[in-house]
Design an enzyme around this catalytic site. Sequence first.
Site, PDB file in Angstrom:
ATOM      1  N   CYS A 130       0.815  -1.224   0.000  1.00  0.00           N
ATOM      2  CA  CYS A 130       0.000   0.000   0.000  1.00  0.00           C
ATOM      3  C   CYS A 130       0.845   1.269   0.000  1.00  0.00           C
ATOM      4  CB  CYS A 130      -0.938  -0.007   1.195  1.00  0.00           C
ATOM      5  SG  CYS A 130      -0.154  -0.387   2.768  1.00  0.00           S
ATOM      6  N   HIS A 243      -3.107   6.607   4.236  1.00  0.00           N
ATOM      7  CA  HIS A 243      -1.657   6.684   4.447  1.00  0.00           C
ATOM      8  C   HIS A 243      -1.142   8.031   3.933  1.00  0.00           C
ATOM      9  CE1 HIS A 243      -1.676   2.651   5.680  1.00  0.00           C
ATOM     10  NE2 HIS A 243      -1.025   2.060   4.703  1.00  0.00           N
TER      11      HIS A 243
END
Length: 340
Positions: A130, A243
């Site tokens: 990710c 994130h």
Amino acid sequence: MGYKVVVAGATGNVGREMLNILAERHFPVDEIAVLASRKSLGTEVSFGDKTLKTQDLDTFDFTGWDIALFAVGSGPTEKYAPKAAASGCIVIDNSSLYRYDPDVPLVVPEVNPEAVDGYAKKNIIANPNCSTAQMVVALKPLHDRAKIKRVVVSTYQAVSGSGKDAIDELWDQTKSIYNPTDDYQAKVYPKQIAFNVIPHIDKFLDSGDTKEEWKMVTETKKIVDPSIKVTATCVRVPVFVGHSESINIEFEDFLDEDEARDILREAPGIMVIDKREDGGYVTPIECVGDFATFISRIRQDVTVENGINLWCVSDNLRKGAALNAVQIAETLGKRVLQKG
């Protein structure tokens, strides 16, 4: 004409998001099967306006199915992905198991869509980590203009990257701090995550790096360019989804910050929000549910000869996992399968 699609791990965070995104993007699905482990057998999940019951991954026959999106972790993937691939179903795997296999393409469609063509060696395509996925979306258009020599990245990664138990841990720890009668101990993470940051994601290696940091280095080289030097510090933060990354880039050639901003504005999959004023940037809570990778705080780094700093934010359950997998399926359809 559409595809026969399987989603393995359909009851997890990423699996459910895969189903949402397949529906949102109107992926051409003729038939869909949702799979889970035996303990979750029969659990209902949503696909658009339909409700589907999960089938048993252990006994499912992949013969005649076109694409399988796997979100089950490395252990089950090692057992079931080769079985699916051998039956003629193309596997798009979200685990780390195949990312570093030279015979398996590692794909971010905005960056290296042509790599999809290499799927046939094992009938498997890997989805990157990710934190890597959102970073390379930002790096590639800049690398094409002024070759990147070195990247220094610090990540601020949401707990959803560790799964549902980590989300629950942040929630329960936060409640216990406000209610001292609740005595909640850390279970998922080695230290308290509520109101804290933990500079440790995945296991430690002999080098002193963590596996997460190693993944960012290795995957960036495989996806963008093996000559790029990357050093990473990966940090878990008390954010549920989204994130963030602070990225310092050193180029071989000079790149003006205004040109960099223009390049990123035109690049696929990127949204630039970069105003030099209070609130003129994107934070993780604002990116949740969005397809884009957001870039802010673009500025010259005057401490090196050809340097740029930027801030990069993305929904890790989407671009960092489910969205990228669906985009790979879309790319596969256009370049190889040519249906829909």
